[in-house]
Design an enzyme around this catalytic site. Structure first.
Site, PDB file in Angstrom:
ATOM      1  N   TYR A  31       0.821  -1.212   0.000  1.00  0.00           N
ATOM      2  CA  TYR A  31       0.000   0.000   0.000  1.00  0.00           C
ATOM      3  C   TYR A  31       0.859   1.268   0.000  1.00  0.00           C
ATOM      4  O   TYR A  31       0.356   2.352  -0.266  1.00  0.00           O
ATOM      5  CB  TYR A  31      -0.955   0.020   1.205  1.00  0.00           C
ATOM      6  CG  TYR A  31      -2.069  -1.011   1.130  1.00  0.00           C
ATOM      7  CD1 TYR A  31      -2.163  -1.902   0.072  1.00  0.00           C
ATOM      8  CD2 TYR A  31      -3.042  -1.088   2.120  1.00  0.00           C
ATOM      9  CE1 TYR A  31      -3.168  -2.848   0.007  1.00  0.00           C
ATOM     10  CE2 TYR A  31      -4.063  -2.028   2.050  1.00  0.00           C
ATOM     11  CZ  TYR A  31      -4.113  -2.909   0.998  1.00  0.00           C
ATOM     12  OH  TYR A  31      -5.113  -3.851   0.926  1.00  0.00           O
TER      13      TYR A  31
ATOM     14  N   LYS B  62       3.201 -15.149   1.840  1.00  0.00           N
ATOM     15  CA  LYS B  62       3.142 -15.863   0.553  1.00  0.00           C
ATOM     16  C   LYS B  62       4.571 -16.164   0.113  1.00  0.00           C
ATOM     17  O   LYS B  62       5.033 -15.768  -0.971  1.00  0.00           O
ATOM     18  CB  LYS B  62       2.402 -14.957  -0.458  1.00  0.00           C
ATOM     19  CG  LYS B  62       2.140 -15.577  -1.801  1.00  0.00           C
ATOM     20  CD  LYS B  62       1.040 -16.625  -1.800  1.00  0.00           C
ATOM     21  CE  LYS B  62       0.913 -17.290  -3.153  1.00  0.00           C
ATOM     22  NZ  LYS B  62       0.081 -18.503  -3.125  1.00  0.00           N
TER      23      LYS B  62
ATOM     24  N   ASP C 239      -2.998 -18.277   1.000  1.00  0.00           N
ATOM     25  CA  ASP C 239      -4.161 -18.960   0.399  1.00  0.00           C
ATOM     26  C   ASP C 239      -4.675 -20.062   1.329  1.00  0.00           C
ATOM     27  O   ASP C 239      -5.879 -20.146   1.617  1.00  0.00           O
ATOM     28  CB  ASP C 239      -3.869 -19.491  -1.013  1.00  0.00           C
ATOM     29  CG  ASP C 239      -2.421 -19.893  -1.238  1.00  0.00           C
ATOM     30  OD1 ASP C 239      -1.611 -19.706  -0.311  1.00  0.00           O
ATOM     31  OD2 ASP C 239      -2.097 -20.411  -2.317  1.00  0.00           O
TER      32      ASP C 239
ATOM     33  N   ASP D  99      -5.576  -6.795   5.580  1.00  0.00           N
ATOM     34  CA  ASP D  99      -6.779  -6.071   5.162  1.00  0.00           C
ATOM     35  C   ASP D  99      -7.845  -7.070   4.719  1.00  0.00           C
ATOM     36  O   ASP D  99      -9.011  -7.030   5.138  1.00  0.00           O
ATOM     37  CB  ASP D  99      -6.370  -5.151   3.994  1.00  0.00           C
ATOM     38  CG  ASP D  99      -7.421  -4.105   3.667  1.00  0.00           C
ATOM     39  OD1 ASP D  99      -8.472  -4.089   4.320  1.00  0.00           O
ATOM     40  OD2 ASP D  99      -7.177  -3.308   2.739  1.00  0.00           O
TER      41      ASP D  99
ATOM     42  N   ASP E 177     -11.414  -8.721   6.970  1.00  0.00           N
ATOM     43  CA  ASP E 177     -12.806  -8.574   6.520  1.00  0.00           C
ATOM     44  C   ASP E 177     -13.462  -9.951   6.415  1.00  0.00           C
ATOM     45  O   ASP E 177     -14.632 -10.121   6.754  1.00  0.00           O
ATOM     46  CB  ASP E 177     -12.880  -7.857   5.161  1.00  0.00           C
ATOM     47  CG  ASP E 177     -13.142  -6.357   5.316  1.00  0.00           C
ATOM     48  OD1 ASP E 177     -12.602  -5.769   6.275  1.00  0.00           O
ATOM     49  OD2 ASP E 177     -13.870  -5.771   4.486  1.00  0.00           O
TER      50      ASP E 177
END
Ligand code: NAD
Length: 372
Positions: A145, A196, A229, A253, A257
């Site tokens: 970001y 990852k 994942d 992030d 959620d």
């Protein structure tokens, strides 16, 4: 924390921020009136409303100045109608991310607690979510970001290319890992690092450094690693395995959620964002619900204010160092939902939903009952 009355800056922001933050402010005032925890309160602006008023910036200098002088900031949300029309560089340089970066808020603590009373508000099976109690620690001031270079370029012949940079330095990885290990030690002593590393160099470095810190500094903490994942699948398959999850900015992030559905709604998820301590041990601290401006329901007095109210409970715990008061507020929220009070998002099988304001009334009632 300052010697006099602690300074609390309240910024409603945009959209439902203007509905949920007034309810949280009523709770702040209740603590001043009933528990003698008075704050020196000021208000600030941040967001689309502020941009429309002042032009050029979403973050006026006055808000930025107050942010640095406050012991804690209670924020609503940013975004919604008009957000997309603001030039992307103005959003980047004067929006919420800019304020997080300026305040050095690297650790974003997102507790995810499934209340027994709200099991029917989730789309997931009750036996899967009953007892869920974890904190997702999202790195907040670096990663993709913020990485440079970034942009959208014209390659000619009608072809454009968008690009971002994901990067983490070792100090950035170390500090978020350490705060997460410390949190784990204070809870059930389990930490899971999610990245990852099978594809991304950034994550490979994250994994190597995480392993080193686990081995050298926290051998007593049960340490586990997951690829994002598989981690997202595990979060839904068997969420009770998690105590503390630590992860990078973008993965945090998204995962948090998704984790909202373990609690029934995004309207149940508070958060605390902390900087590194200064030489007096003081951290910049920013408390906000995980949800955004929710333009689809803004202005209708139906948003759930509990995430905002629970964010203030986190301020009582992490900045004002009054854990008994934080416990009292969390018990009041639990008591409120146990009495069957529901906003629309957590209505589940209940027969009626209350308004944002009525949910605020109910939390105050529960505080009065528990304080009697
Ligand atoms: P959102 O979190 O605003 O809403 C997602 C969904 O959850 C919507 O259906 C909304 O109605 C519901 N919801 C969220 N909070 C709720 C609450 N308290 N009570 C009941 N229902 C609630 O995410 P979005 O719709 O993807 O984004 C809307 C705007 O908010 C965008 O401009 C986005 O950039 C911004 N945003 C800001 C933040 C922030 O301020 N930290 C976070 C996420 C999104």
């Amino acid at each position: 924390m300052s010697a006099n009355k602690p300074k609390l800056l309240i910024i409603p922001g945009d959209g439902i921020g203007h509905e949920v933050i007034p309810q949280a402010t009523r709770v702040v005032n209740w603590f001043a009136d009933n528990r003698k925890i008075a704050f020196d309160i000021s208000e600030g602006e941040l967001g689309v409303g502020s941009y429309n008023k002042h032009g050029k910036t979403m973050l006026p200098d006055a808000t930025l100045e107050k942010s640095f002088k406050s012991d804690a900031i209670l924020f609503g949300a940013i975004g919604g109608d008009g957000y997309e029309d603001i030039p992307i560089d103005v959003r980047r340089e004067t929006g919420l991310l800019a304020l997080r970066r300026k305040l050095g808020l690297f650790a974003n603590l997102r507790p995810v607690v499934a209340y027994d009373e709200l099991l029917d508000a989730s789309t997931l099976k009750p036996e899967v979510i009953k007892g869920v109690d974890m904190i997702i620690v999202r790195e907040l001031s670096s990663g993709i970001y913020f990485g440079e270079p970034r942009g959208i370029e014209d390659l000619g012949n009608g072809v454009r290319r968008g690009y971002n940079t994901m990067s983490y330095t070792t100090p950035e990885i170390h500090r978020v890992l350490r705060i997460s290990f410390e949190l784990a030690r204070a809870r059930r002593n389990r930490l899971c690092s999610i990245e990852k590393s099978n594809v991304l160099e950034t994550s490979k470095l994250w994994r190597e450094e995480a392993r080193k810190i686990a081995r050298e500094e926290y051998p007593d903490v049960e340490f586990k690693e997951l690829i994002v994942d598989a981690g997202s699948m595990e979060l839904i398959r068997n969420p009770k395995q998690f105590d503390i999850i630590v992860t990078g900015n973008m993965f945090g992030d998204i995962l948090s959620d998704a984790a909202a559905m373990l609690t029934g709604s995004l309207g149940m998820l508070p958060s605390a964002s902390l900087s590194e301590p200064d030489k007096n041990g003081r951290r910049n601290a920013f408390y906000e619900p995980v949800h955004g401006a929710a333009p689809d329901i803004a202005g209708r007095n139906i948003a759930n204010p509990l995430a905002a109210i629970l964010s203030f409970a986190m301020a009582l715990r992490h900045t004002f160092e009054t854990p008994d008061e934080a416990d009292l507020l969390e018990r009041a929220v639990r008591d409120t939902v146990a009495r069957g009070v529901r906003t629309a998002d957590i209505k589940g099988t209940a027969t009626r939903a209350v308004s944002t304001r009525q949910m605020g009334d109910a939390v105050i009632e529960s505080l009065d009952r528990l304080n009697a």
